[in-house]
Design a protein around this motif. Structure first.
Motif, PDB file in Angstrom:
ATOM      1  N   PRO A 154       0.819  -1.224   0.000  1.00 46.90           N
ATOM      2  CA  PRO A 154       0.000   0.000   0.000  1.00 46.90           C
ATOM      3  C   PRO A 154       0.847   1.266   0.000  1.00 46.90           C
ATOM      4  N   GLY A 155       0.516   2.185  -0.914  1.00 44.79           N
ATOM      5  CA  GLY A 155       1.152   3.484  -0.948  1.00 44.79           C
ATOM      6  C   GLY A 155       2.519   3.508  -1.625  1.00 44.79           C
ATOM      7  N   TRP A 156       3.064   2.352  -1.959  1.00 44.27           N
ATOM      8  CA  TRP A 156       4.377   2.297  -2.612  1.00 44.27           C
ATOM      9  C   TRP A 156       4.203   2.208  -4.117  1.00 44.27           C
TER      10      TRP A 156
ATOM     11  N   GLY B 242       3.851   1.254  -7.871  1.00 40.92           N
ATOM     12  CA  GLY B 242       3.169   0.045  -8.353  1.00 40.92           C
ATOM     13  C   GLY B 242       4.083  -1.121  -8.653  1.00 40.92           C
ATOM     14  N   SER B 243       5.296  -0.835  -9.123  1.00 40.62           N
ATOM     15  CA  SER B 243       6.155  -1.934  -9.579  1.00 40.62           C
ATOM     16  C   SER B 243       6.550  -2.879  -8.455  1.00 40.62           C
ATOM     17  N   THR B 244       6.449  -2.430  -7.185  1.00 41.06           N
ATOM     18  CA  THR B 244       6.821  -3.317  -6.078  1.00 41.06           C
ATOM     19  C   THR B 244       5.726  -4.336  -5.776  1.00 41.06           C
ATOM     20  N   SER B 245       4.517  -4.094  -6.318  1.00 42.69           N
ATOM     21  CA  SER B 245       3.386  -4.994  -6.029  1.00 42.69           C
ATOM     22  C   SER B 245       3.388  -6.128  -7.049  1.00 42.69           C
ATOM     23  N   ILE B 246       4.275  -7.096  -6.818  1.00 40.86           N
ATOM     24  CA  ILE B 246       4.560  -8.159  -7.793  1.00 40.86           C
ATOM     25  C   ILE B 246       3.328  -9.033  -8.041  1.00 40.86           C
ATOM     26  N   LYS B 247       3.013  -9.184  -9.334  1.00 44.74           N
ATOM     27  CA  LYS B 247       1.853  -9.986  -9.752  1.00 44.74           C
ATOM     28  C   LYS B 247       2.286 -11.428 -10.035  1.00 44.74           C
ATOM     29  N   TRP B 248       1.313 -12.313 -10.098  1.00 45.60           N
ATOM     30  CA  TRP B 248       1.559 -13.752 -10.337  1.00 45.60           C
ATOM     31  C   TRP B 248       2.634 -14.231  -9.349  1.00 45.60           C
ATOM     32  N   LEU B 249       2.499 -13.773  -8.099  1.00 46.64           N
ATOM     33  CA  LEU B 249       3.522 -14.018  -7.069  1.00 46.64           C
ATOM     34  C   LEU B 249       3.731 -15.512  -6.866  1.00 46.64           C
ATOM     35  N   ARG B 250       4.978 -15.945  -6.796  1.00 54.40           N
ATOM     36  CA  ARG B 250       5.214 -17.383  -6.572  1.00 54.40           C
ATOM     37  C   ARG B 250       6.357 -17.665  -5.616  1.00 54.40           C
TER      38      ARG B 250
END
Ligand SMILES: Nc1nc2c(c(=O)[nH]1)N[C@H]1C(S)=C(S)[C@@H](COP(=O)(O)O)O[C@H]1N2
Ligand SMILES: [Mo]
Length: 280
Positions: free
Chosen positions: A248-250, A252-260
């Protein structure tokens, strides 16, 4: 007279069934009423058309055909579609929540189709007990739901050299806001038991580039979320289905998608350790 065809829920035109017969009878009665009304009042026989479509015929509802609110992308912005941006139509949205189908979307190496049945999240590194979580495991843990925006650090970048567009969608549309549901990252970190030397959490995505970002352990323990739902439904593929990190608040690129994979360590960056499903 206008006739209406009612497809089955699988999309094929159906044989007349009980509900259709009922509807037909109602339609006929309304039409008769309209005709008699027309005789009495001189009005056109429109009552049958007002009945509209039957309710519950679409398994997943869509916006009215009168509504044409769209994400948009720019062909010239990236060399290929494997890296791209779809901009949210922020000029046309009402209220705070972005509908899932309109959430801006940024990917650097394609949008993978991750099978939730074989999905695994590995949490390892400077921990007492490395663990692998399935989607079911994550959903059984205590959940939290909160509203957060995501904004790409590049939002507005198209105007850094001066105005280029007269459309907010392109100049500011890398910003969206959803109600997110998932597990606190701290819940997972407590489960594996982070060691005292733990300072950073490396998050790895399951897209072709295995995109990674490192976040400080304090942020991870504070409010970072491992999300599996967005605005009440499973994540969209574009937003990282089945699971994404959300800081939150950081940026966007730090919010990793398809996290594994989450690797706890004393430094940021890639260590060379691998998810067990990685063959290259
Ligand atoms: N695995 C992975 N995660 C990713 C990306 C990516 O390309 N791959 N893009 C990042 C960037 S730059 C942004 S701005 C956000 C955008 O999130 P959204 O596409 O859900 O709007 O996702 C981030 N997470
Ligand atoms: Mo971004």
């Amino acid at each position: 007279m206008r006739t209406m065809d009612f497809p089955d829920h699988d999309g094929r035109a159906s044989e007349p069934n009980a509900s259709r017969r009922t509807l037909d009878r109602r339609t006929a009665l309304l039409q008769m009423a309209a005709v008699s009304g027309a005789v009495g009042l001189g009005a056109p026989a429109t009552a049958a058309a007002d009945l509209g479509r039957g309710a519950g015929m679409a398994g997943y509802g869509r916006p009215s055909s009168f509504v044409q609110i769209q994400r948009r992308s720019l062909d010239w912005l990236t060399a290929t579609r494997e890296s791209g941006i779809s901009f949210a139509p922020i000029h046309a949205l009402k209220g705070a929540i972005t509908p899932n189908g309109l959430h801006f979307e940024r990917h650097h190496s394609g949008v993978p189709d991750v099978d939730p049945a074989t999905f695994q999240l590995l949490v390892h590194g400077a921990v007492d007990r490395p663990l692998v979580f399935t989607l079911g495991d994550l959903m059984r843990l205590p959940s939290v739901t909160a509203i957060h925006f995501i904004e790409c650090a590049g939002n507005g970048g198209l105007e850094w050299r001066g105005p280029q567009f007269n459309a907010a969608q392109f100049t500011r549309g890398m910003l969206s806001c959803s109600e997110w549901t998932g597990v606190r990252l701290s819940t997972l970190l407590d489960a594996v038991g982070v060691r005292d030397d733990a300072k950073w959490v490396l998050a790895e995505g399951g897209d072709a580039s295995r995109m990674t970002r490192s976040i400080p352990i304090d942020k991870a323990m504070d409010d970072a979320l491992i999300c599996y739902a967005q605005n009440g439904e499973p994540l969209r593929a574009e937003q990282g289905f089945p699971v994404r990190l959300l800081n939150p608040g950081w940026e966007g690129s730090t919010s990793i998608k398809w996290l594994r994979r989450l690797e706890i360590g004393d430094q940021p960056g890639i260590t060379g350790k691998r998810h067990p499903n990685t063959r290259i």
